[in-house]
Design a protein around this motif. Structure first.
Motif, short mmCIF file in Angstrom:
data_model
loop_
_atom_site.label_atom_id
_atom_site.label_comp_id
_atom_site.label_asym_id
_atom_site.label_seq_id
_atom_site.Cartn_x
_atom_site.Cartn_y
_atom_site.Cartn_z
N TYR A 167 0.74 -1.31 -0.09
CA TYR A 167 0.07 0.00 0.13
C TYR A 167 0.97 1.16 0.05
O TYR A 167 1.96 1.45 0.69
CB TYR A 167 -0.75 -0.02 1.31
CG TYR A 167 -1.57 -0.93 1.75
CD1 TYR A 167 -1.83 -2.27 0.84
CD2 TYR A 167 -2.12 -0.86 3.02
CE1 TYR A 167 -2.83 -3.37 1.40
CE2 TYR A 167 -3.07 -1.84 3.47
CZ TYR A 167 -3.31 -2.89 2.95
OH TYR A 167 -3.93 -3.91 3.42
N TRP A 168 0.71 2.12 -0.76
CA TRP A 168 1.33 3.36 -0.95
C TRP A 168 1.03 4.26 0.35
O TRP A 168 1.86 4.99 0.99
CB TRP A 168 1.20 4.49 -2.10
CG TRP A 168 1.43 3.56 -3.44
CD1 TRP A 168 2.87 3.14 -3.46
CD2 TRP A 168 0.88 3.86 -4.67
NE1 TRP A 168 3.06 2.78 -4.74
CE2 TRP A 168 1.83 2.89 -5.34
CE3 TRP A 168 -0.47 3.95 -5.02
CZ2 TRP A 168 1.77 2.61 -6.72
CZ3 TRP A 168 -0.48 3.92 -6.42
CH2 TRP A 168 0.33 3.09 -7.21
N GLU A 169 -0.14 3.75 1.18
CA GLU A 169 -0.47 4.42 2.26
C GLU A 169 0.67 4.09 3.60
O GLU A 169 0.93 4.85 4.72
CB GLU A 169 -1.83 4.01 2.95
CG GLU A 169 -3.15 4.89 2.44
CD GLU A 169 -3.22 4.38 0.79
OE1 GLU A 169 -2.66 3.19 0.42
OE2 GLU A 169 -4.15 5.03 0.27
N ASN A 170 1.38 2.99 3.19
CA ASN A 170 2.70 2.70 4.10
C ASN A 170 3.51 4.00 4.30
O ASN A 170 4.28 4.03 5.29
CB ASN A 170 3.36 1.78 3.62
CG ASN A 170 2.62 0.03 3.79
OD1 ASN A 170 1.57 0.07 4.46
ND2 ASN A 170 2.76 -0.70 2.86
N PHE A 171 3.57 4.63 3.16
CA PHE A 171 4.49 6.18 3.33
C PHE A 171 3.98 7.09 4.09
O PHE A 171 4.38 7.99 4.68
CB PHE A 171 4.58 6.31 1.93
CG PHE A 171 5.37 5.70 0.86
CD1 PHE A 171 6.52 4.96 1.09
CD2 PHE A 171 4.91 5.92 -0.61
CE1 PHE A 171 7.20 4.31 0.41
CE2 PHE A 171 5.67 5.19 -1.39
CZ PHE A 171 7.00 4.45 -0.97
N ILE A 172 2.66 6.90 4.63
CA ILE A 172 2.05 7.84 5.59
C ILE A 172 1.83 7.17 6.86
O ILE A 172 2.48 7.94 7.86
CB ILE A 172 0.64 8.25 5.23
CG1 ILE A 172 0.52 8.58 3.63
CG2 ILE A 172 -0.09 9.11 6.07
CD1 ILE A 172 -0.77 8.77 3.24
N TYR A 173 1.35 5.78 7.27
CA TYR A 173 0.95 5.58 8.44
C TYR A 173 2.07 4.35 8.85
O TYR A 173 1.82 3.82 10.06
CB TYR A 173 -0.54 4.67 8.30
CG TYR A 173 -1.33 5.88 7.78
CD1 TYR A 173 -1.73 6.88 8.54
CD2 TYR A 173 -2.08 5.50 6.50
CE1 TYR A 173 -2.78 7.86 8.08
CE2 TYR A 173 -3.04 6.41 6.33
CZ TYR A 173 -3.37 7.35 6.68
OH TYR A 173 -4.27 8.36 6.50
N PHE A 174 2.82 3.98 8.05
CA PHE A 174 3.53 2.73 8.65
C PHE A 174 5.09 2.89 8.65
O PHE A 174 5.85 1.91 8.92
CB PHE A 174 3.31 1.47 7.44
CG PHE A 174 3.47 -0.09 7.73
CD1 PHE A 174 2.45 -0.36 8.63
CD2 PHE A 174 4.53 -0.78 7.61
CE1 PHE A 174 2.45 -1.75 9.37
CE2 PHE A 174 4.64 -2.13 7.90
CZ PHE A 174 3.52 -2.59 9.09
N GLY A 175 5.20 4.07 8.69
CA GLY A 175 6.73 4.45 8.85
C GLY A 175 7.62 4.34 7.84
O GLY A 175 8.95 4.16 7.91
N ALA A 176 7.27 3.90 6.45
CA ALA A 176 8.12 3.53 5.33
C ALA A 176 8.36 4.73 4.50
O ALA A 176 9.19 4.39 3.24
CB ALA A 176 7.30 2.51 4.60
N GLY A 177 7.89 5.91 4.80
CA GLY A 177 7.96 6.96 4.13
C GLY A 177 9.71 7.50 4.00
O GLY A 177 10.41 7.20 4.90
N PRO A 178 9.74 8.59 3.26
CA PRO A 178 11.01 9.13 3.21
C PRO A 178 11.31 9.85 4.51
O PRO A 178 10.37 10.63 5.16
CB PRO A 178 11.03 10.59 2.16
CG PRO A 178 9.63 10.39 1.51
CD PRO A 178 8.78 9.25 2.18
N LYS A 179 12.35 10.07 5.11
CA LYS A 179 13.06 10.51 6.46
C LYS A 179 14.26 11.21 6.00
O LYS A 179 15.03 11.15 5.41
CB LYS A 179 13.44 9.22 7.26
CG LYS A 179 12.49 8.24 7.33
CD LYS A 179 11.72 8.63 8.74
CE LYS A 179 10.84 7.37 9.09
NZ LYS A 179 10.17 6.69 8.01
N LYS A 180 14.19 12.58 6.83
CA LYS A 180 15.38 13.35 6.95
C LYS A 180 16.59 12.47 6.92
O LYS A 180 16.76 12.22 8.43
CB LYS A 180 15.12 14.69 7.73
CG LYS A 180 14.41 15.68 7.29
CD LYS A 180 15.14 16.89 7.08
CE LYS A 180 14.75 17.55 5.67
NZ LYS A 180 13.45 18.47 5.81
#
Ligand SMILES: NC(=O)c1ccc[n+]([C@@H]2O[C@H](COP(=O)([O-])OP(=O)(O)OC[C@H]3O[C@@H](n4cnc5c(N)ncnc54)[C@H](OP(=O)(O)O)[C@@H]3O)[C@@H](O)[C@H]2O)c1
Length: 316
Positions: A167-180
């Protein structure tokens, strides 16, 4: 008017089931009615579904009597299990058996089982390219689902085997999104090498499931994979850069590094990403984007999903 055929939906207040319930209810002249199963009919999410016109029934997958009740008089059923609530493949296997037995007993005419590959058919336990986890799995949250397919077959339940993608929502809710990162830039950290990975807007899973039910018998006994797009890490980073208005770097790391991350399930996900990378062709062939679009003409691509959702991705 003939009465509508009931589809009992497990996980109705969640991502997969929610999309299906909303698809059924949005199609006012359609042939199906939605029966939403929840453990708490008083929750806000349950009430939202009732307000849209869903029938609510209380049920818990761990309570077979409640599963039987939820299926009474139903034509179809959507079955999904909830690995990340308990991290137990054995529990998933038991729950799938409960579903298959109950579907048989209720005479369900069309079940959709939300499954995934049993990766041990690709990477046997003795293959040490990735560690064996929980003693008998390679990707526990995949393997248990795949191993449970046979319950539906053995029970003779007319079943479509549905294979969602990431799920692309993993980038929002699952901590899989880009990080500084230390360089001040956003890093999208994934161990998928240069492979293309299938992804999907979570709501599109339920919309596609609705397409499967609408097709009658066509997909019974079939494997149906879903993806809204298949993108490499570089391609995802590039789309994220455009949507977020700042550079996102694809941080391509080895799977063993991902497995060592300090969050629950990192080893399971590390193996999953390695599976996506090592078996890119087979995984993506099953999750065909244009076939997914045929089932669900509203299927979103990654850029389309980002247009609405990039603002929800936490980037601090
Ligand atoms: N995240 C991904 O990228 C991805 C990709 C492919 C497959 N999957 C698989 O998707 C599955 C989860 O589906 P989802 O994302 O739709 O789940 P979800 O959004 O977490 O929703 C699950 C819903 O199921 C209900 N539920 C939880 N435990 C239950 C139980 N014991 N009995 C009955 N209902 C229960 C909850 O509703 P109530 O509280 O209202 O009861 C909850 O709203 C996982 O097994 C995962 O492996 C995930």
């Amino acid at each position: 008017m003939a009465s509508k055929k009931i589809i009992t939906v497990f996980g109705a207040t969640g991502a997969q089931g929610g999309g299906l319930v909303r698809s059924i209810l949005n199609d006012k002249s359609g042939e199906f009615a939605a029966r939403a199963v929840t453990r708490d009919i008083r929750s806000d999410k349950a009430k939202d579904l009732a307000a849209l016109g869903a029938e609510l029934v209380e049920g818990d997958v761990d309570d077979p009597v409640s599963v039987d009740k939820a299926l009474e008089g139903a034509y179809g059923a959507y079955f999904v299990t909830f690995f990340w609530n308990h991290f137990s493949p054995e529990k998933e296997i038991e729950q799938a058996l409960t579903f298959a037995n109950a579907a048989k007993k209720a005479g369900i005419k069309h079940a959709i089982w939300s499954t995934l590959e049993d990766t041990r058919e690709f990477v046997p336990l003795h293959d040490d390219r990735m560690p064996t986890l929980k003693e008998k799995y390679k990707v526990p949250h995949f393997d248990a689902k795949g191993a449970a397919d046979k319950f539906f077959v053995e029970a003779g339940v007319p079943t479509t085997f549905l294979y969602p993608s990431f799920y692309w929502e993993n980038f929002i809710y699952f901590g899989a999104g880009p990080k500084k990162a230390a360089d001040g830039k956003l890093h999208l950290t994934l161990p998928i090498g240069d492979a293309k990975m299938g992804g999907i807007a979570a709501e599109d899973i339920g919309k596609s499931a609705y397409g499967i039910f609408k097709n009658g018998k066509k997909f019974i006994g079939k494997k149906v994979g879903l993806a809204g797009g298949q993108l490499t890490g570089e391609e995802m980073a590039s789309e994220l850069s455009k949507a977020l208005g700042q550079p996102v770097i694809y941080n391509k790391i080895p799977a063993h590094v991902y497995r060592s991350f300090d969050f629950p399930g990192a080893d399971d996900l590390g193996n999953m990403f390695q599976f996506y990378d090592d078996f890119e062709d087979q995984v993506n062939e099953l999750r065909d984007v244009s076939a997914s679009k045929d089932l669900n003409p509203e299927l979103q691509s990654f850029p389309e999903w980002l247009k609405e959702n990039a603002k929800l991705i936490p980037v601090d």
